[in-house]
Design an enzyme around this catalytic site. Structure first.
Site: not given
Ligand code: PGA
Length: 256
Positions: A11, A13, A101, A103, A172, A178, A218
């Site tokens: 992803n 983003k 997601h 976010e 998640e 992140g 992560s």
């Molecule tokens: P990350 O993000 O690997 O940077 O923690 C995962 C995600 O948001 O799908």
């Protein structure tokens, strides 16, 4: 061992303009071999503005990486300024769509109801939704992680007609995204099992066995192995590490 083929999704983003995206997909493809694609379904989800460029590269160079989108709107066309529809994505040979997601839930007020509409729109155009669920740190500390995730699944998926198509679910935990602070693989494995159990009650056993459950938060080249060792974790949704072709390729090649 299940016969679910592992699925690893990058992803990107809101990163990579279309020129950078072309470089990233090319670099990634140089680092992967046919045996990697035999072992793992590999997907990248660039921003909308880079989808077409990445599509052209993977089709011209016959790279067996599938295209994903990071979001979709549930109406096919019309006066919805700024939105992108499922038929538009299907026309670009997008195969998977990330839906709900954290976010999007956090910053754009996406509700379970909207998640369901988006998943339904994707399925209606033969796109596979990757439905994201996960608890916040407060919810985990209050002992509510399981009920939150069950609730998101029920509200987001109940009543969807899967037909021939299928979906994936990404567990998640919000506090792991992140932050460099991944979930303990044992905890993620348990949550993966819980997701599958809930899918059994929403749909049926056959569907629950077929759906691929991903872990996200992560994920890196070192910890991926421990997640993939869990019987109910069939892959990963990778954010930060997917922006580095070396790291993402190492994650895809976790089995070596
Ligand atoms: P990350 O993000 O690997 O940077 O923690 C995962 C995600 O948001 O799908």
């Amino acid at each position: 061992m299940s016969d679910r083929k592992p699925l690893i999704v990058g992803n990107w983003k809101m990163n990579a303009n279309h020129l950078e995206a072309i470089q990233m997909i090319q670099k990634l493809s140089y680092r992967l071999e046919p045996s990697d694609y035999d072992a793992v379904d590999v997907v990248v989800a660039p921003p909308f503005t880079s989808l077409r460029s990445v599509q052209v590269v993977i089709e011209q160079d016959r790279i067996p990486i599938a295209l994903g989108a990071q979001d979709v709107y549930w109406v096919d066309e019309g006066a919805y300024t700024g939105e992108i529809s499922a038929p538009m994505l299907a026309k670009l040979n997008v195969a998977h769509v990330i839906v709900g997601h954290s976010e999007r839930r956090q910053h754009f007020g996406e509700s379970d109801e909207m998640v369901k509409l988006k998943a339904k729109a994707a399925l209606g155009h033969d796109l596979f939704p990757i439905v994201c669920v996960g608890e916040t740190l407060e919810q985990r500390e209050a002992g509510d992680a399981e009920s939150v995730v069950r609730g998101q699944l029920r509200a987001g998926l109940t009543g969807l007609a899967l037909g021939e198509g299928s979906l994936s679910v990404a567990y998640e935990p919000v506090w792991a995204i992140g932050t460099g602070r991944n979930a303990m693989p044992d905890d993620a494995g348990l949550m993966g099992g819980l997701v599958r159990e809930e899918l059994r009650s929403i749909f049926d056993s056959e569907t629950a066995e077929r759906v691929r459950v991903l872990y996200g938060g992560s994920v890196n080249p070192v910890n991926i192995k421990d997640f993939m060792a869990k019987k109910d974790i069939d892959g990963a949704l990778v954010g930060g590490a997917s922006l580095d072709p070396d790291k993402f390729a190492a994650i895809v090649r976790y089995r070596l």
